[in-house]
Design a protein around this motif. Structure first.
Motif, PDB file in Angstrom:
ATOM      1  N   ARG A   1       0.810  -1.221   0.000  1.00 47.16           N
ATOM      2  CA  ARG A   1       0.000   0.000   0.000  1.00 47.16           C
ATOM      3  C   ARG A   1       0.838   1.264   0.000  1.00 47.16           C
ATOM      4  N   PHE A   2       1.927   1.264   0.749  1.00 45.43           N
ATOM      5  CA  PHE A   2       2.644   2.519   1.002  1.00 45.43           C
ATOM      6  C   PHE A   2       4.038   2.597   0.390  1.00 45.43           C
ATOM      7  N   ARG A   3       4.482   1.570  -0.321  1.00 42.39           N
ATOM      8  CA  ARG A   3       5.863   1.543  -0.801  1.00 42.39           C
ATOM      9  C   ARG A   3       6.203   2.730  -1.692  1.00 42.39           C
ATOM     10  N   LYS A   4       5.410   2.972  -2.727  1.00 42.86           N
ATOM     11  CA  LYS A   4       5.755   4.020  -3.691  1.00 42.86           C
ATOM     12  C   LYS A   4       5.700   5.410  -3.084  1.00 42.86           C
ATOM     13  N   LEU A   5       4.682   5.653  -2.259  1.00 38.53           N
ATOM     14  CA  LEU A   5       4.460   7.007  -1.767  1.00 38.53           C
ATOM     15  C   LEU A   5       5.387   7.371  -0.613  1.00 38.53           C
ATOM     16  N   TYR A   6       5.604   6.424   0.311  1.00 36.53           N
ATOM     17  CA  TYR A   6       6.340   6.753   1.529  1.00 36.53           C
ATOM     18  C   TYR A   6       7.629   5.954   1.708  1.00 36.53           C
ATOM     19  N   LEU A   7       7.549   4.624   1.555  1.00 38.77           N
ATOM     20  CA  LEU A   7       8.660   3.783   1.959  1.00 38.77           C
ATOM     21  C   LEU A   7       9.864   3.889   1.042  1.00 38.77           C
ATOM     22  N   TYR A   8       9.651   3.774  -0.268  1.00 39.76           N
ATOM     23  CA  TYR A   8      10.783   3.711  -1.187  1.00 39.76           C
ATOM     24  C   TYR A   8      11.644   4.976  -1.159  1.00 39.76           C
ATOM     25  N   PRO A   9      11.070   6.182  -1.142  1.00 35.64           N
ATOM     26  CA  PRO A   9      11.929   7.378  -1.060  1.00 35.64           C
ATOM     27  C   PRO A   9      12.838   7.383   0.163  1.00 35.64           C
ATOM     28  N   LEU A  10      12.325   6.899   1.297  1.00 37.66           N
ATOM     29  CA  LEU A  10      13.142   6.866   2.501  1.00 37.66           C
ATOM     30  C   LEU A  10      14.149   5.726   2.465  1.00 37.66           C
ATOM     31  N   ILE A  11      13.756   4.600   1.870  1.00 34.46           N
ATOM     32  CA  ILE A  11      14.661   3.464   1.725  1.00 34.46           C
ATOM     33  C   ILE A  11      15.896   3.876   0.938  1.00 34.46           C
ATOM     34  N   ILE A  12      15.684   4.566  -0.162  1.00 35.11           N
ATOM     35  CA  ILE A  12      16.794   5.000  -1.011  1.00 35.11           C
ATOM     36  C   ILE A  12      17.793   5.825  -0.213  1.00 35.11           C
ATOM     37  N   ARG A  13      17.303   6.820   0.486  1.00 36.36           N
ATOM     38  CA  ARG A  13      18.197   7.716   1.219  1.00 36.36           C
ATOM     39  C   ARG A  13      18.896   6.990   2.367  1.00 36.36           C
ATOM     40  N   SER A  14      18.166   6.121   3.041  1.00 34.14           N
ATOM     41  CA  SER A  14      18.741   5.393   4.163  1.00 34.14           C
ATOM     42  C   SER A  14      19.879   4.474   3.717  1.00 34.14           C
ATOM     43  N   LEU A  15      19.690   3.768   2.607  1.00 31.99           N
ATOM     44  CA  LEU A  15      20.711   2.830   2.162  1.00 31.99           C
ATOM     45  C   LEU A  15      21.935   3.535   1.579  1.00 31.99           C
ATOM     46  N   PHE A  16      21.732   4.676   0.935  1.00 32.09           N
ATOM     47  CA  PHE A  16      22.900   5.423   0.467  1.00 32.09           C
ATOM     48  C   PHE A  16      23.689   5.987   1.647  1.00 32.09           C
ATOM     49  N   ARG A  17      22.990   6.434   2.689  1.00 31.58           N
ATOM     50  CA  ARG A  17      23.698   6.877   3.897  1.00 31.58           C
ATOM     51  C   ARG A  17      24.494   5.724   4.495  1.00 31.58           C
ATOM     52  N   PHE A  18      23.879   4.556   4.494  1.00 28.75           N
ATOM     53  CA  PHE A  18      24.534   3.369   5.045  1.00 28.75           C
ATOM     54  C   PHE A  18      25.819   3.050   4.277  1.00 28.75           C
ATOM     55  N   LEU A  19      25.755   3.078   2.948  1.00 24.19           N
ATOM     56  CA  LEU A  19      26.941   2.766   2.142  1.00 24.19           C
ATOM     57  C   LEU A  19      28.043   3.798   2.354  1.00 24.19           C
ATOM     58  N   ARG A  20      27.674   5.065   2.362  1.00 23.62           N
ATOM     59  CA  ARG A  20      28.691   6.117   2.530  1.00 23.62           C
ATOM     60  C   ARG A  20      29.348   6.031   3.909  1.00 23.62           C
ATOM     61  N   LYS A  21      28.588   5.624   4.889  1.00 19.31           N
ATOM     62  CA  LYS A  21      29.135   5.527   6.242  1.00 19.31           C
ATOM     63  C   LYS A  21      30.039   4.307   6.403  1.00 19.31           C
ATOM     64  N   ASN A  22      29.707   3.205   5.753  1.00 25.34           N
ATOM     65  CA  ASN A  22      30.394   1.941   6.008  1.00 25.34           C
ATOM     66  C   ASN A  22      31.403   1.537   4.936  1.00 25.34           C
ATOM     67  N   TYR A  23      31.445   2.262   3.831  1.00 28.34           N
ATOM     68  CA  TYR A  23      32.407   1.922   2.778  1.00 28.34           C
ATOM     69  C   TYR A  23      33.657   2.769   2.921  1.00 28.34           C
ATOM     70  N   ASN A  24      34.793   2.106   3.046  1.00 29.22           N
ATOM     71  CA  ASN A  24      36.080   2.793   3.147  1.00 29.22           C
ATOM     72  C   ASN A  24      36.937   2.375   1.958  1.00 29.22           C
ATOM     73  N   PRO A  25      37.129   3.242   0.975  1.00 26.49           N
ATOM     74  CA  PRO A  25      37.899   2.868  -0.226  1.00 26.49           C
ATOM     75  C   PRO A  25      39.363   2.572   0.066  1.00 26.49           C
TER      76      PRO A  25
END
Length: 280
Positions: free
Chosen positions: A168-192
């Motif tokens: 019901r809510f994926r497109k409107l609410y969940l997916y936009p926040l999922i995207i931002r949360s996972l990119f924050r996660f990668l930037r925080k935990n990835y050390n080149p």
């Protein structure tokens, strides 16, 4: 990553209104007009500490600054950022307590006024999960085992409830926040600067997430048409059967996702706006 989505449920937009707008401020409800009446009826029941802790534990760290506790008399206590973890958890539990009481009052007032004619138990469960996600968790959906505890359901029924909610809510609410949360996660935990490891016949990194669902969400991002167009379609999430909260990404996948010149994050953020941006 081929789990079938949950059955879509007809959507009804619900929001707090009128005097119940105070649900957004974390206050406990004021005493009723007959507060001095002899104790002939059931009084308020305190929420179990374990229940408050489950709610509090799923508030995202970046949202702590918005967890203000109001005392009902005009005073307010901001989140104690410099305090120890015990004090912070106590503050979050008090914040959750106030929000749950406001949501409960809003639900009952709407129902008794005939404005919430739920037909099925599932409709009511979805409505409550919507309120918890919007006003307490900021759309950070907990794991099914915690949903099962909150709603007094079996794990199987909790899985079904979450699937319906996501549908019901994926497109409107969940997916936009999922995207931002996972990119924050990668930037925080990835050390080149750290040498990648060899796994699944590829060089890359393994990551551990707090919620197993995040692995499915990362897979969904890599399968997004916009992402496939920008970085190609051969990027996948590798999972570990022995640990459902760990996943592995190839080094080239991570670099492509985080490369500002390719602009995957910026493009997705433009396509999938946050709820607060959607009416702008």
């Amino acid at each position: 990553m081929n789990r079938s989505p949950g059955r879509p449920v007809p959507s009804t937009k619900t929001s707090l209104s009128g005097s119940s707008k105070a649900a957004a401020n974390g206050t406990a409800p004021p005493p009723p007009p007959n507060a001095g009446e002899p104790n002939l009826l059931p009084g308020d029941i305190d929420y179990l500490e374990s229940v408050l802790s489950i709610f509090a534990d799923h508030i995202l760290t970046e949202d702590y600054e918005n967890c203000v506790v109001y005392d009902g008399a005009g005073g307010k206590t901001p989140f104690p950022d410099g305090a120890d973890r015990t004090q912070q958890r106590d503050h979050l539990r008090r914040y959750v307590d106030g929000r749950l009481r406001r949501i409960a009052m809003f639900e009952y007032s709407q129902w008794i006024n005939g404005r919430m004619p739920f037909v099925t138990v599932r409709d009511l469960q979805l409505w409550r999960l919507h309120q918890f996600c919007q006003y307490i968790w900021k759309w950070n959906l907990p794991e099914e085992e915690h949903i099962a505890t909150i709603f007094n359901l079996t794990r199987r029924r909790a899985n079904s409830l979450v699937s319906d909610f996501v549908a019901r809510f994926r497109k409107l609410y969940l997916y936009p926040l999922i995207i931002r949360s996972l990119f924050r996660f990668l930037r925080k935990n990835y050390n080149p600067d750290v040498k990648p490891e060899e796994s699944f016949n590829h060089k890359g990194r393994r990551f551990r997430v707090t919620e197993g669902r995040h692995i499915e969400e990362m897979d969904a991002i890599l399968k997004d048409p916009t992402v496939r167009e920008k970085i190609g379609g051969d990027h996948i999430v590798f999972t570990f059967p022995e640990d459902d909260r760990m996943f592995f990404l190839r080094e080239e996948t991570i670099k492509a996702l985080l490369d500002d010149k390719i602009g995957v994050e910026a493009e997705l953020s433009k396509l999938y706006k946050l709820p607060s941006e959607q009416n702008q």
